[in-house]
Design a protein around this motif. Structure first.
Motif, short mmCIF file in Angstrom:
data_model
loop_
_atom_site.label_atom_id
_atom_site.label_comp_id
_atom_site.label_asym_id
_atom_site.label_seq_id
_atom_site.Cartn_x
_atom_site.Cartn_y
_atom_site.Cartn_z
N MET A 1 0.84 -1.19 0.00
CA MET A 1 0.00 0.00 0.00
C MET A 1 0.88 1.25 0.00
N SER A 2 0.53 2.24 -0.81
CA SER A 2 1.29 3.47 -0.86
C SER A 2 1.09 4.27 0.42
N LYS A 3 2.11 5.02 0.78
CA LYS A 3 2.02 5.84 1.98
C LYS A 3 1.00 6.94 1.77
N ARG A 4 0.15 7.15 2.78
CA ARG A 4 -0.82 8.23 2.70
C ARG A 4 -0.12 9.58 2.77
N PRO A 5 -0.74 10.61 2.18
CA PRO A 5 -0.14 11.94 2.24
C PRO A 5 -0.16 12.52 3.65
N TYR A 6 0.77 13.42 3.90
CA TYR A 6 0.77 14.25 5.09
C TYR A 6 -0.40 15.20 4.95
N VAL A 7 -1.26 15.26 5.96
CA VAL A 7 -2.50 16.03 5.87
C VAL A 7 -2.38 17.31 6.71
N LEU A 8 -2.47 18.44 6.02
CA LEU A 8 -2.40 19.76 6.65
C LEU A 8 -3.77 20.41 6.53
N LEU A 9 -4.41 20.63 7.67
CA LEU A 9 -5.73 21.24 7.69
C LEU A 9 -5.57 22.75 7.91
N SER A 10 -6.10 23.55 6.98
CA SER A 10 -5.93 25.00 7.03
C SER A 10 -7.29 25.69 7.13
N VAL A 11 -7.41 26.61 8.10
CA VAL A 11 -8.69 27.30 8.27
C VAL A 11 -8.45 28.69 8.86
N ALA A 12 -9.29 29.63 8.44
CA ALA A 12 -9.38 30.94 9.08
C ALA A 12 -10.76 31.05 9.71
N MET A 13 -10.79 31.51 10.95
CA MET A 13 -12.07 31.60 11.65
C MET A 13 -12.12 32.87 12.48
N SER A 14 -13.34 33.26 12.87
CA SER A 14 -13.53 34.38 13.78
C SER A 14 -13.16 33.95 15.20
N VAL A 15 -13.11 34.90 16.11
CA VAL A 15 -12.80 34.58 17.50
C VAL A 15 -13.80 33.58 18.07
N ASP A 16 -15.06 33.64 17.63
CA ASP A 16 -16.07 32.71 18.14
C ASP A 16 -16.25 31.48 17.25
N GLY A 17 -15.27 31.19 16.38
CA GLY A 17 -15.23 29.89 15.71
C GLY A 17 -15.99 29.75 14.42
N TYR A 18 -16.37 30.88 13.79
CA TYR A 18 -17.11 30.81 12.53
C TYR A 18 -16.18 31.02 11.34
N ILE A 19 -16.47 30.32 10.24
CA ILE A 19 -15.65 30.45 9.04
C ILE A 19 -16.35 31.25 7.94
#
Length: 229
Positions: A1-19
């Motif tokens: 089985m091929s190695k899975r990719p390195y997963v980088l999760l990117s997000v910008a959110m408000s102080v109260d957690g909204y995108i």
């Protein structure tokens, strides 16, 4: 089985957690300097993933905008643009910018929706069945077999939640904008779920950086540390 990719999760959110907010226009959470940082991160990845709902709502191009960064990729023997990836169990609009700009596109879907999505996109993307519902581990295995070594996940909230609750994230880039949204029905960074990290299993903070009025925090989920150390 091929190695899975390195997963980088990117997000910008408000102080109260909204995108985003509930207005018809996309809410810009980042500043110009942070958007450029995201462009640099994209240029360093082999593929970028967003959910089908984000394509429908925001109609993003999801490109590397810097010509210099695209040229640098080509000099390194890479395509100018990372592969674009999405997940759906229903229909997709072939006129969306996602499918008509940039390089290769991959769509992971259910066996039931496979024929419909192929007909709708008519050669604009490779359509891959990956279980019903779509299995994220199966998708990552397939991406690895295609030479994807670094995958950037840019949302939305349901996609973030699936990756995080399944313990599939190696690194999180969390950019916090200095304001509140406060709208109950607005999209959030994550949905309710059972997460591998809690008060007893805290993530490692790899970096805290101020970018204008944005604060960027890089987290390394503890359950993935053996793969990123």
């Amino acid at each position: 089985m091929s190695k899975r990719p390195y997963v980088l999760l990117s997000v910008a959110m408000s102080v109260d957690g909204y995108i985003d907010d509930t207005s018809p226009d996309r809410l810009l959470l980042s500043n110009a300097e942070d958007f450029d940082r995201v462009d640099e991160v994209r240029a360093g990845c082999d593929a970028i993933l967003i959910g089908a709902n984000t394509i429908r709502r925001d109609n993003p191009r999801l490109l590397v905008n810097s010509e210099q960064r695209r040229e640098d990729r080509v000099r390194r023997g890479l395509p100018a643009y990372p592969t674009k990836v999405t997940i759906t169990s229903s229909s997709l609009d072939c006129t969306c910018k996602f499918f008509n700009t940039g390089g290769d596109k991959l769509v992971y879907t259910t066996p039931t929706a496979l024929g419909k999505v192929r007909d709708e996109l008519d050669g604009l993307a490779d359509i891959i069945p990956a279980g019903d519902p779509v299995s994220f581990p199966v998708m990552l295995d397939d991406l690895g077999s295609r030479g994807i070594r670094r995958l950037m996940v840019e949302g939305g909230g349901m996609i973030h939640t699936q990756f995080l609750t399944q313990g599939l994230v190696d690194e999180i880039h969390l950019a916090v904008a200095p304001f509140f949204v406060g709208e109950l029905d607005a999209p959030r960074f994550v949905h309710p779920g059972t997460f591998p990290q809690d008060s007893a299993r805290r993530m490692k903070v790899a970096e805290v950086r101020q970018i204008g009025d944005i604060v960027l925090v890089r987290y390394l989920p503890r359950n993935r540390l053996t793969q990123v150390s």
